[in-house]
Write a protein that holds these residues in place. Sequence first.
Motif, PDB file in Angstrom:
ATOM      1  N   LEU A 182      16.173  -3.544 -23.884  1.00 27.19           N
ATOM      2  CA  LEU A 182      15.246  -4.185 -22.825  1.00 27.19           C
ATOM      3  C   LEU A 182      14.816  -3.109 -21.791  1.00 27.19           C
ATOM      4  CD1 LEU A 182      16.727  -7.783 -23.145  1.00 27.19           C
ATOM      5  CD2 LEU A 182      14.271  -7.042 -23.301  1.00 27.19           C
ATOM      6  N   TYR A 183      14.673  -1.886 -21.911  1.00 25.53           N
ATOM      7  CA  TYR A 183      14.583  -0.943 -21.141  1.00 25.53           C
ATOM      8  C   TYR A 183      13.607   0.020 -21.563  1.00 25.53           C
ATOM      9  CZ  TYR A 183      18.403   1.300 -23.506  1.00 25.53           C
ATOM     10  OH  TYR A 183      19.254   1.779 -24.352  1.00 25.53           O
ATOM     11  N   LEU A 184      12.902   0.777 -20.703  1.00 28.73           N
ATOM     12  CA  LEU A 184      12.006   1.701 -21.112  1.00 28.73           C
ATOM     13  C   LEU A 184      12.649   2.886 -21.570  1.00 28.73           C
ATOM     14  CD1 LEU A 184       9.229   1.134 -18.598  1.00 28.73           C
ATOM     15  CD2 LEU A 184       9.067   0.794 -21.106  1.00 28.73           C
ATOM     16  N   GLY A 244      11.276   9.801 -21.679  1.00 31.62           N
ATOM     17  CA  GLY A 244      10.294  10.681 -22.336  1.00 31.62           C
ATOM     18  C   GLY A 244       9.101  10.189 -23.049  1.00 31.62           C
ATOM     19  N   GLY A 245       8.652   8.653 -22.760  1.00 29.31           N
ATOM     20  CA  GLY A 245       7.540   8.179 -23.077  1.00 29.31           C
ATOM     21  C   GLY A 245       7.290   8.043 -24.694  1.00 29.31           C
ATOM     22  N   SER A 246       8.412   7.968 -25.402  1.00 28.31           N
ATOM     23  CA  SER A 246       8.224   7.857 -26.897  1.00 28.31           C
ATOM     24  C   SER A 246       7.469   6.494 -27.290  1.00 28.31           C
ATOM     25  CB  SER A 246       9.535   7.872 -27.290  1.00 28.31           C
ATOM     26  OG  SER A 246       9.451   7.486 -29.001  1.00 28.31           O
ATOM     27  N   THR A 247       6.581   6.831 -28.345  1.00 26.22           N
ATOM     28  CA  THR A 247       5.963   5.765 -28.821  1.00 26.22           C
ATOM     29  C   THR A 247       6.585   4.449 -29.296  1.00 26.22           C
ATOM     30  OG1 THR A 247       3.790   6.984 -28.907  1.00 26.22           O
ATOM     31  CG2 THR A 247       3.616   5.150 -30.121  1.00 26.22           C
ATOM     32  N   ALA A 248       7.494   5.115 -30.245  1.00 26.80           N
ATOM     33  CA  ALA A 248       8.524   4.240 -31.087  1.00 26.80           C
ATOM     34  C   ALA A 248       9.338   3.527 -30.075  1.00 26.80           C
ATOM     35  CB  ALA A 248       9.185   4.821 -32.048  1.00 26.80           C
ATOM     36  N   GLY A 249       9.938   4.137 -29.126  1.00 24.07           N
ATOM     37  CA  GLY A 249      10.689   3.532 -28.003  1.00 24.07           C
ATOM     38  C   GLY A 249       9.917   2.639 -27.312  1.00 24.07           C
ATOM     39  N   TRP A 251       7.331   0.652 -28.455  1.00 22.79           N
ATOM     40  CA  TRP A 251       7.181  -0.468 -29.429  1.00 22.79           C
ATOM     41  C   TRP A 251       8.199  -1.212 -29.291  1.00 22.79           C
ATOM     42  CZ3 TRP A 251       9.702  -1.754 -33.748  1.00 22.79           C
ATOM     43  CH2 TRP A 251       9.133  -2.569 -34.645  1.00 22.79           C
ATOM     44  N   ARG A 252       9.408  -0.721 -29.405  1.00 23.75           N
ATOM     45  CA  ARG A 252      10.782  -1.351 -29.426  1.00 23.75           C
ATOM     46  C   ARG A 252      11.219  -2.092 -28.517  1.00 23.75           C
ATOM     47  NH1 ARG A 252      14.154  -0.032 -33.579  1.00 23.75           N
ATOM     48  NH2 ARG A 252      15.918  -0.846 -32.520  1.00 23.75           N
ATOM     49  N   PHE A 253      10.623  -1.546 -27.180  1.00 23.24           N
ATOM     50  CA  PHE A 253      10.952  -2.257 -25.953  1.00 23.24           C
ATOM     51  C   PHE A 253      10.000  -3.327 -25.686  1.00 23.24           C
ATOM     52  CE2 PHE A 253       9.025  -2.566 -21.490  1.00 23.24           C
ATOM     53  CZ  PHE A 253      10.024  -3.275 -21.093  1.00 23.24           C
ATOM     54  N   GLU A 254       8.703  -3.328 -26.092  1.00 23.28           N
ATOM     55  CA  GLU A 254       7.777  -4.427 -26.002  1.00 23.28           C
ATOM     56  C   GLU A 254       8.211  -5.593 -27.177  1.00 23.28           C
ATOM     57  OE1 GLU A 254       4.019  -2.984 -27.042  1.00 23.28           O
ATOM     58  OE2 GLU A 254       3.764  -1.940 -25.168  1.00 23.28           O
ATOM     59  N   TYR A 255       8.841  -5.117 -28.431  1.00 24.09           N
ATOM     60  CA  TYR A 255       9.357  -6.144 -29.143  1.00 24.09           C
ATOM     61  C   TYR A 255      10.743  -6.965 -28.715  1.00 24.09           C
ATOM     62  CZ  TYR A 255      10.627  -8.222 -33.733  1.00 24.09           C
ATOM     63  OH  TYR A 255      11.060  -9.250 -34.633  1.00 24.09           O
TER      64      TYR A 255
END
Length: 629
Positions: free
Chosen positions: A466-468, A471-476, A478-482
Amino acid sequence: MSTALAQPRRPRLLPQNRKLRHLKGLSLRNLSFEPPTQLRTADDASISSKSPAKLQVLRESAAHQLHPSRSTDSLRKDPAAAATAAKRPDGLKRRRTSLSFAHASLTVRQKKLGDLVDAAVGDVFFSLHVSGQDEPVYISEVREKSANFNFQFFDLANQGHDVTRSCYVTIRLWARRPKQQTWLFLVEEIIDLRDLNFIGTLQDRKFPPNALVFHLEDGIYSLDFASRVSDPKQATPVPTSSYNALMKLANLESSIDDAIHTQRQIMAQINRLLDESAADASQSAREEATLADKYVTSQQRLNRAAERRRDELRESLRSRQVAMEEGRRSQVKAQEDIANNQQQLEASKELIKETEGQIRGQRRRICSELSDIFPITPVPNAPPLSFQICNIPLPNSLYDSATARSMNEDVLSAALGIATLLTRHLQFYLSHPLPYAIFPYGSRSFARDEISQLQDKSTPRREFPLYLPRGGSTAGQWRFEYAWFLLNKDIEALCASQGLKVVDIRHSLPNLKYLLYVCSAGSDEVPERKKGGVRGLWAGRLKSRMSSLGLNSALDSALSSTAASRRGSVDSDAPNQHGDVLRNAALNMGSVLDNLAVVSPDDALALPFAESETKFTLRTKGLRENMSR
């Protein structure tokens, strides 16, 4: 039909061998209630057997006298008559009807035709008689409303030899009209089966009135037509039985019939002698005594079995009576228990209602305190539905580029951590487990999904932060938004447990604010916080230690100030005063502890769970712990 098929087959029985046992059925053709114009006599039978051609000539002459008019077929065969008919005009070629009701109505015609049909049909049955017997040997069934009758076949082979060997049979016919109830004696004929003529088939036959047709084993016979026997076929001779063998079979049959006749005569003689002779009373008495002894023995055996059955039934009745008494006692005891427990049941129901009311009150109090501990307020000068929790703004779950520029990542993680902590506490207070487990660790909180089937094989882990990510990872990302989506689903499940309908699950703080507002709403007074737990143990131990030191007044004043600050009291109407009262109570408690340290430094007080000199510190930094620890 071809000529070969039209030719009748040859009979198997010779005339002298025809007996009544060979007769299988009878038919009647052209029923007529009029008296016969010509009676059949023995001379007719002799003529039919000796000279069939003469009998045919006599019948044709009689038919010509009865019907002198010429038919259309005869006109066709006579050239002169055909020429005369051809000279007639066209309008006279068709014969006019001679019926008297030609111009009558349809009803009259129908009635007249019905009368004609009723005059031509009737109900018929017949009986067969043999000389020497008063009773008929066979009576047929009744056939109704017809002019041609085919009666059911029968079998006379089981009759006596005087019937089966007879060549003569008397046939009597009874008939009645359809609308009459009286039977009329119609025909009586004495038939010699040896004089019957083999006709083979009933097709293309014009029978006289009340003509009898006989069905024997080998074909159809009649007295009204000459015999028509086809020539024997030219075929290879087949070996068959000799004349001597056939005669032996005939003699054997005669011997068997004679033996049966003799047996019957002997039986009749024996019965007659027994009837005439006096009976031996002693022998019959001995037989009766033996039979009576057998009956007595059998009855005694039945009596013993009945007595055993009687004893078993008595024992069964006795055991059932005992069981019924025990059941009655149990029923009375159960009724007494029900009567005694009725008051307890009412008291338990009242206690349940009271407990449910207290639970609802405690939930209202807890939700109200949670609203004070985690205040969710609107963000000033912001769009609608923009809220902040503990003065930390948390946008709705739509993290786009504009939100990323206007809000710091650490602030967003901290706000999500506080919302996660509040949501986790609410699941226990509302007694509704969350479908997706959440773990509040400040700004490093995360959610876990144990239900869904994840398609991403590269990241098999089911924990979603529940935190960003850094490095701005795309997979990360997506996991944060999920993870944020899972948090919103948990909030929606809590709202659904209280009967609330969520309009949009992306509104995290508005939905939490709505849930806390509904759960803390009510017109009843909010109950006080129950004493107990760590605070109760701590207060009890302090009071017991202070009683020995004479500091009860200071402790009571501190506790009274603390109790005065509880939710629901008169002095705590404003939410801002609650924190001030708590701080004042803490200061008073601190002063009490200072006095304790001054009065008895060696006998310092400690918390009940501080037996091993555990040191408690308030961590103000390092909220972002490593998730691996």
